[in-house]
Design a protein around this motif. Sequence first.
Motif, PDB file in Angstrom:
ATOM      1  N   SER A 131      12.296  65.196  27.077  1.00  0.00           N
ATOM      2  CA  SER A 131      13.620  65.812  27.149  1.00  0.00           C
ATOM      3  C   SER A 131      13.913  66.557  25.847  1.00  0.00           C
ATOM      4  CB  SER A 131      14.679  64.735  27.388  1.00  0.00           C
ATOM      5  OG  SER A 131      15.970  65.238  27.164  1.00  0.00           O
ATOM      6  N   PRO A 132      14.648  67.685  25.923  1.00  0.00           N
ATOM      7  CA  PRO A 132      15.057  68.368  24.686  1.00  0.00           C
ATOM      8  C   PRO A 132      16.088  67.567  23.896  1.00  0.00           C
ATOM      9  CG  PRO A 132      16.054  69.409  26.600  1.00  0.00           C
ATOM     10  CD  PRO A 132      15.059  68.414  27.125  1.00  0.00           C
ATOM     11  N   ASN A 133      16.673  66.562  24.554  1.00  0.00           N
ATOM     12  CA  ASN A 133      17.690  65.727  23.902  1.00  0.00           C
ATOM     13  C   ASN A 133      17.383  64.244  24.096  1.00  0.00           C
ATOM     14  OD1 ASN A 133      19.550  67.923  23.059  1.00  0.00           O
ATOM     15  ND2 ASN A 133      19.753  68.213  25.284  1.00  0.00           N
ATOM     16  N   LYS A 172      11.392  56.062  29.316  1.00  0.00           N
ATOM     17  CA  LYS A 172      10.913  57.283  29.975  1.00  0.00           C
ATOM     18  C   LYS A 172      10.649  58.385  28.957  1.00  0.00           C
ATOM     19  CE  LYS A 172      12.361  58.943  33.873  1.00  0.00           C
ATOM     20  NZ  LYS A 172      13.217  59.530  34.932  1.00  0.00           N
ATOM     21  N   ILE A 173       9.626  59.167  29.244  1.00  0.00           N
ATOM     22  CA  ILE A 173       9.379  60.443  28.587  1.00  0.00           C
ATOM     23  C   ILE A 173       9.134  61.443  29.703  1.00  0.00           C
ATOM     24  CG2 ILE A 173       7.839  61.772  27.101  1.00  0.00           C
ATOM     25  CD1 ILE A 173       7.340  59.255  25.499  1.00  0.00           C
ATOM     26  N   LEU A 193       7.133  60.420  20.196  1.00  0.00           N
ATOM     27  CA  LEU A 193       6.146  59.843  21.104  1.00  0.00           C
ATOM     28  C   LEU A 193       5.665  60.849  22.143  1.00  0.00           C
ATOM     29  CD1 LEU A 193       4.580  57.286  21.537  1.00  0.00           C
ATOM     30  CD2 LEU A 193       6.390  56.418  23.012  1.00  0.00           C
ATOM     31  N   ALA A 194       6.548  61.732  22.596  1.00  0.00           N
ATOM     32  CA  ALA A 194       6.128  62.763  23.551  1.00  0.00           C
ATOM     33  C   ALA A 194       5.016  63.626  22.944  1.00  0.00           C
ATOM     34  CB  ALA A 194       7.323  63.627  23.948  1.00  0.00           C
ATOM     35  N   ARG A 195       5.177  63.994  21.670  1.00  0.00           N
ATOM     36  CA  ARG A 195       4.162  64.804  20.995  1.00  0.00           C
ATOM     37  C   ARG A 195       2.882  64.006  20.801  1.00  0.00           C
ATOM     38  NH1 ARG A 195       6.571  66.080  15.911  1.00  0.00           N
ATOM     39  NH2 ARG A 195       8.088  67.201  17.190  1.00  0.00           N
TER      40      ARG A 195
END
Length: 340
Positions: free
Chosen positions: A113-115, A56-57, A104-106
Amino acid sequence: MDTLKNINLSDVTVSDMNAADVRSSSDDSDMDDDNEEKKGILLETGTNEFEIVEFKIGDVFYGINVAKVREVITTVPVTEMPAANPLIDGLFTLRGKAIPLVNLARAIKRKGSPNPKNIIVAEINDYNVGFLVDTVSRIHRISWKNMEPSPEVGGDTMLVGIIKMEDKIVLLLDFEHIVSQINNEIEQKLKTVDDADAELKKERHKKHIVIAEDSNMLRNLLVNTLHEAGYDFIRDFNNGKSALDYLESLKNANGNIHDLVNIIITDVEMPQMDGYHLLKVVREDDVLKDLPVILFSSLVNEQMRVRGEKLKATAQVSKPEINKLIHILDGIIFKEALKK
């Protein structure tokens, strides 16, 4: 479907998962049995099935082919790199080897998530890389026919397909495209070929190639580079099923199939029908069985090469070695022409 805890999938190791995320196991022997079963799945050929590691992202579920994954670990310390690609958070060390970590989010322009908790360690196009993700949860075994091509929505979606499950949709990312953004050598290898004289290009121009490749970016690069090399007569498709339908249509045309198609180049991972199953169907068809088939995939390594050999692939080339692919194309096509 299996939850993740110390599951070995051939060379894949999944470890250090939170106990709440894993299934209970009565003893180690049960886990060993599961490991052997999973290893068998990876070694099967032509079943048109594959396995994904689900992660998940943010609130979105994604998947990566198990065959690309070497290991899943919890987050580790990262060393920042000066002037690095903005998609890379830095380097981390795994068993004495420094590996770049892609946020990967970027990379896919999504808020995570921040963590984030996990790193998926993968090998893509002979390149070792880690992908930072929020969480890793399960392994699913899926038929390629249940994977749909990515819908055309405009822009760079970074997707190669979607999988509809009972309670959610899982998106399969184009990891080759993502890696090419941080490793310019990969894209360069897809564009660089040896010069050919006018006579060779003239001979190449007469040949008919069928291509099956689901990544829009890689398919366009491949077709354009082959055109520049003199191979102008190309029919390309984004999945094995569409390529097979085209080949089937040629069986009903006038003339010898070898005059209509000289060679097939296929990726392995594709929606609807993967490259292994396409190869299997071609080899079992009385009309198509002798057509040369080249597997051109990021999954061509020592273990996966055995699968292609079992299905009688004419040749196997690891992406992004397109110059090597063209030399093999010439060798196969013009050797076949001499037989006539």
